[in-house]
Design a protein around this motif. Structure first.
Motif, mmCIF file in Angstrom:
data_model
loop_
_atom_site.group_PDB
_atom_site.id
_atom_site.type_symbol
_atom_site.label_atom_id
_atom_site.label_comp_id
_atom_site.label_asym_id
_atom_site.label_seq_id
_atom_site.Cartn_x
_atom_site.Cartn_y
_atom_site.Cartn_z
ATOM 1 N N ARG A 235 43.227 29.654 33.256
ATOM 2 C CA ARG A 235 42.524 31.246 33.230
ATOM 3 C C ARG A 235 43.325 32.223 32.049
ATOM 4 N NH1 ARG A 235 43.108 36.295 34.396
ATOM 5 N NH2 ARG A 235 45.159 35.896 35.387
ATOM 6 N N ALA A 365 34.622 34.896 41.326
ATOM 7 C CA ALA A 365 35.407 36.060 41.961
ATOM 8 C C ALA A 365 36.854 36.072 41.847
ATOM 9 C CB ALA A 365 34.988 36.332 43.682
ATOM 10 N N CYS A 367 38.610 34.464 39.785
ATOM 11 C CA CYS A 367 39.238 34.797 38.386
ATOM 12 C C CYS A 367 38.884 36.154 38.014
ATOM 13 C CB CYS A 367 38.493 33.944 37.502
ATOM 14 S SG CYS A 367 39.143 32.141 37.952
ATOM 15 N N GLY A 368 38.266 37.163 38.957
ATOM 16 C CA GLY A 368 38.191 38.508 38.350
ATOM 17 C C GLY A 368 37.123 38.677 37.248
ATOM 18 N N CYS A 369 36.257 37.642 37.349
ATOM 19 C CA CYS A 369 34.942 37.832 36.483
ATOM 20 C C CYS A 369 33.683 38.707 37.063
ATOM 21 C CB CYS A 369 34.520 36.403 35.799
ATOM 22 S SG CYS A 369 33.411 36.693 34.741
ATOM 23 N N ALA A 392 31.186 42.733 44.314
ATOM 24 C CA ALA A 392 31.726 41.841 43.320
ATOM 25 C C ALA A 392 30.980 40.966 42.623
ATOM 26 C CB ALA A 392 32.474 40.704 44.420
ATOM 27 N N GLN A 419 34.147 46.429 38.843
ATOM 28 C CA GLN A 419 33.739 45.151 39.481
ATOM 29 C C GLN A 419 34.605 43.947 39.350
ATOM 30 O OE1 GLN A 419 29.539 44.232 38.285
ATOM 31 N NE2 GLN A 419 29.664 41.958 39.159
ATOM 32 N N ALA A 420 35.395 43.986 38.446
ATOM 33 C CA ALA A 420 36.339 42.764 38.360
ATOM 34 C C ALA A 420 37.463 42.994 39.391
ATOM 35 C CB ALA A 420 36.997 42.794 36.932
ATOM 36 N N ALA A 421 37.833 44.234 39.751
ATOM 37 C CA ALA A 421 38.681 44.326 40.694
ATOM 38 C C ALA A 421 38.217 44.321 42.180
ATOM 39 C CB ALA A 421 39.325 46.011 40.725
ATOM 40 N N GLN A 422 36.763 44.630 42.198
ATOM 41 C CA GLN A 422 36.204 44.408 43.529
ATOM 42 C C GLN A 422 35.813 42.938 43.805
ATOM 43 O OE1 GLN A 422 36.546 47.400 44.816
ATOM 44 N NE2 GLN A 422 34.592 47.163 45.601
ATOM 45 N N ALA A 423 35.752 41.903 42.785
ATOM 46 C CA ALA A 423 35.542 40.646 43.035
ATOM 47 C C ALA A 423 36.990 39.787 43.432
ATOM 48 C CB ALA A 423 35.399 40.106 41.673
ATOM 49 N N ARG A 424 38.153 40.398 42.704
ATOM 50 C CA ARG A 424 39.503 39.902 43.146
ATOM 51 C C ARG A 424 39.550 40.123 44.609
ATOM 52 N NH1 ARG A 424 40.985 41.829 38.122
ATOM 53 N NH2 ARG A 424 41.226 40.134 36.597
#
Length: 452
Positions: A235, A365, A367-369, A392, A419-424
């Protein structure tokens, strides 16, 4: 977060005579179709040579292995990768555990090689005829079986029951569509499901459908794919590529694990939006199936776009300078999804823009994408709903809407970062299935001899 709960309601039984007749007809049909099956393998082997190896194993023949291993079947690459945290948890509880690892596809077998330790063996799952499965179980004599996700085979389950071999369906899922199709073959599939020792379901809805399909004992344990940790070095390489872009402000839009029909539709829509300025995103397409890499490359060229292929610079730390001038990149490599997610500013979920059921969104998610998903996610219904609820992922109704939303998001750095933070956070919140499933399977391993 998924919590463990059990279901023990026994479904109505199929009459024994009806099952025997259905299984005889099924087994006879498979035996008659065996030459066609091997012809199909030979043809697929032109693109994926693994399909042309060890054919004797497909008939339950081939080299024997010492008895007492845990047999784990993962049909393809996705199921094999999902098994990684479960295998790790089982090895932690039972050091020296030996594995008999089986697959049905070339990508599954290739991926599974990395999981083997001293004493483990790898085989093809035999064709589901009475003779082939009998020879397979006699040659290997596992102590227990673990089938990943959806793999219930009538003849295999009947022979396992005859040998009193306990079989668990792990990370089990059953979509509404598959459940409806299974009802049409109830005389064949209901008894096979009833022979499972236990099903470890991903969700409560999966558990209810599995019960209705014939499984007598179900435990809701969550989804193993949340426990998969992306390779941070891979990553990070993607992030390094993003930082090395000659045009630092040019975003990257990823079509992740795309399926048949989606690439052509995407390229048509992309062509209609051509000439929108210097900040036009670099389009990165990563097909789901490696045998389609050349096909997708041809689609890109036919659409009139300049193309750069990842396979052209394998082994290099950074893409060559000329690659950045291409309009479309093709991610034609295996086991590099974390790299592509690390490189991308935003991803579209493959399989969700055609009625194909979607693909696994959990890796994106983790990977924070940030992710946009289409209307068709029935294969990952609960994960998609939870990701949307957590912020996410964002649901769109069509590919055109996805591209319009992508353009807006790629111009809004704070929204992408949020959104990246919510995904992680979403991915982290749902981990723990591997430990729960290992706890359920561990009692079956008490009789397993050690190899080390």
């Amino acid at each position: 977060m998924a919590t463990a709960s059990s279901h023990d309601r026994a479904p109505p039984a199929v009459p024994a005579w009806s099952e025997r007749l259905a299984r005889w007809a099924y087994g006879t049909a498979l035996r008659l179709a065996t030459p066609l099956y091997f012809l199909k393998l030979w043809r697929r082997g032109a693109a994926e040579p693994l399909y042309r190896m060890a054919w004797a194993e497909r008939l339950g023949l081939g080299e024997r292995s010492p008895p007492g291993a845990l047999w784990l079947h993962a049909v393809s690459m996705g199921e094999t990768r999902a098994a990684v945290p479960l295998i790790a948890a089982l090895r932690e509880r039972h050091p020296g555990l030996r594995l008999l690892l089986t697959h049905s596809t070339a990508t599954g077998r290739d991926t599974g090689r990395e999981l083997l330790r001293e004493g483990d063996v790898q085989r093809w799952l035999p064709l589901d005829t009475p003779g082939a499965v009998r020879r397979f179980l006699q040659r290997h004599q596992p102590v227990a079986g673990v089938l990943m996700e959806t793999e219930i085979w009538p003849c295999l389950m009947a022979e396992a029951a005859r040998r009193r071999l306990p079989v668990v369906l792990a990370n089990a899922r059953l979509s509404p569509k598959s459940a409806r199709q299974g009802q049409r073959l109830r005389a064949l599939l209901h008894p096979a499901a009833a022979r499972l020792w236990l099903a470890l379901a991903q969700t409560e809805a999966d558990a209810q459908r599995l019960e209705a399909a014939g499984v007598g004992r179900v435990l809701v344990s969550g989804n193993l794919k949340y426990d998969l940790q992306p390779d941070e070095s891979v990553r990070a390489r993607g992030e390094a590529w993003a930082a090395a872009r000659p045009q630092a402000t040019r975003p990257v839009l990823l079509m992740a694990v795309s399926r048949e029909g989606e690439e052509a539709a995407l390229l048509r829509a992309w062509h209609e939006r051509r000439g929108t300025g210097a900040l036009r995103p670099l389009l990165l397409i990563v097909p789901r199936h490696p045998q389609r890499f050349d096909e997708v490359a041809a689609l890109v060229r036919q659409a009139g776009f300049s193309l750069a292929r990842r396979s052209d610079w394998t082994g290099q730390d950074l893409p060559p300078a000329e690659a950045w001038s291409a309009e479309v990149w093709l991610g034609d490599s295996l086991r590099e999804m974390p790299l592509y997610y690390g490189l991308a500013d935003l991803a579209l979920l493959g399989g969700s823009f055609e009625p194909l059921g979607g693909q696994n969104l959990i890796e994106a998610a983790a990977c924070g994408c940030p992710l946009l998903m289409g209307p068709h996610t029935f294969n990952f219904q609960e994960a998609a709903a939870l990701a949307e609820e957590a912020g996410a992922a964002v649901r769109v109704s069509s590919l055109d809407e996805a591209l319009d939303r992508a353009a807006a998001l790629l111009a809004d750095a704070p929204a992408l970062a949020h959104q990246a933070a919510q995904a992680r956070a979403f991915a982290a919140r749902h981990r723990g299935a591997a430990q729960r499933m290992a706890d359920a399977i561990a009692p079956l391993l008490a009789a397993a001899p050690l190899s080390r």
